[in-house]
Design a protein around this motif. Structure first.
Motif, PDB file in Angstrom:
ATOM      1  N   ASP A 151       1.031  -1.609   0.132  1.00 58.44           N
ATOM      2  CA  ASP A 151      -0.138  -0.341   0.175  1.00 58.44           C
ATOM      3  C   ASP A 151       1.294   1.116  -0.360  1.00 58.44           C
ATOM      4  O   ASP A 151       1.540   1.595   0.678  1.00 58.44           O
ATOM      5  N   GLU A 152       0.668   1.619  -0.561  1.00 62.24           N
ATOM      6  CA  GLU A 152       1.295   3.641  -0.950  1.00 62.24           C
ATOM      7  C   GLU A 152       1.379   4.136   0.028  1.00 62.24           C
ATOM      8  O   GLU A 152       2.471   4.966   0.600  1.00 62.24           O
ATOM      9  N   GLU A 153       0.225   4.318   0.547  1.00 57.66           N
ATOM     10  CA  GLU A 153       0.069   5.191   1.392  1.00 57.66           C
ATOM     11  C   GLU A 153       0.855   4.890   2.777  1.00 57.66           C
ATOM     12  O   GLU A 153       1.307   5.641   3.864  1.00 57.66           O
ATOM     13  N   ARG A 154       0.393   3.581   3.173  1.00 59.14           N
ATOM     14  CA  ARG A 154       1.894   2.971   4.510  1.00 59.14           C
ATOM     15  C   ARG A 154       3.073   3.412   4.405  1.00 59.14           C
ATOM     16  O   ARG A 154       3.851   3.054   5.041  1.00 59.14           O
TER      17      ARG A 154
END
Length: 155
Positions: free
Chosen positions: A48-51
């Protein structure tokens, strides 16, 4: 009930400590120590990019606090502490200087130096400092990262 970002039920607070004896290699050791703690607390690995960005921000802020201690405290940083309670991560760096840090007026962005606490101020939920023993403790807090897109049981 699961804690955000972990997909796991709440647990007791966990603390990791890294003793630092001087400035040589302290930033790299602190980053690797922090990365390993985040792995054990299931912030990593992630697709996941945000994580991933949250983890990168944490590692950057660890670098900034440790670098400040290397530059401004006699003997450099003494200890890095990471405290995770399932909802919030607290990063603490202890050193031997009694001088508490302060945000400098905005510096020329084209010149090096003077930007570290601005980065911490912008990326953290909160930060501060307090006297500790014959020195000080500088800390920051970040909330748990958003739930991983794989938390639904699909890997």
């Amino acid at each position: 009930m699961d804690h955000p970002g972990t997909g796991r039920p709440p647990g007791p607070e966990q603390t990791r400590r890294l003793t630092l004896a001087g400035s040589a290699g302290a930033v790299q050791r602190s980053r690797e120590f922090s990365r390993q703690a985040l792995l054990s607390w299931h912030w990593l690995p992630t697709v996941d990019e945000e994580r991933r960005l949250v983890v990168e921000d944490v590692l950057l802020m660890v670098s900034e606090l440790v670098t400040n201690a290397c530059l401004h405290a006699p003997g450099g940083p003494r200890e890095l502490r990471l405290r995770w309670d399932g909802a919030r991560l607290r990063v603490e760096v202890a050193d031997a200087s009694p001088v508490l840090p302060r945000l400098r007026p905005y510096a020329d962005p084209s010149r090096p130096g003077g930007h570290g606490l601005r980065v911490v101020d912008r990326l953290s939920l909160a930060w501060g400092s307090q006297p500790e023993d014959d020195g000080k403790l500088v800390w920051l807090e970040v909330p748990a990262p958003p739930a991983d897109s794989r938390a639904d049981g699909r890997d």
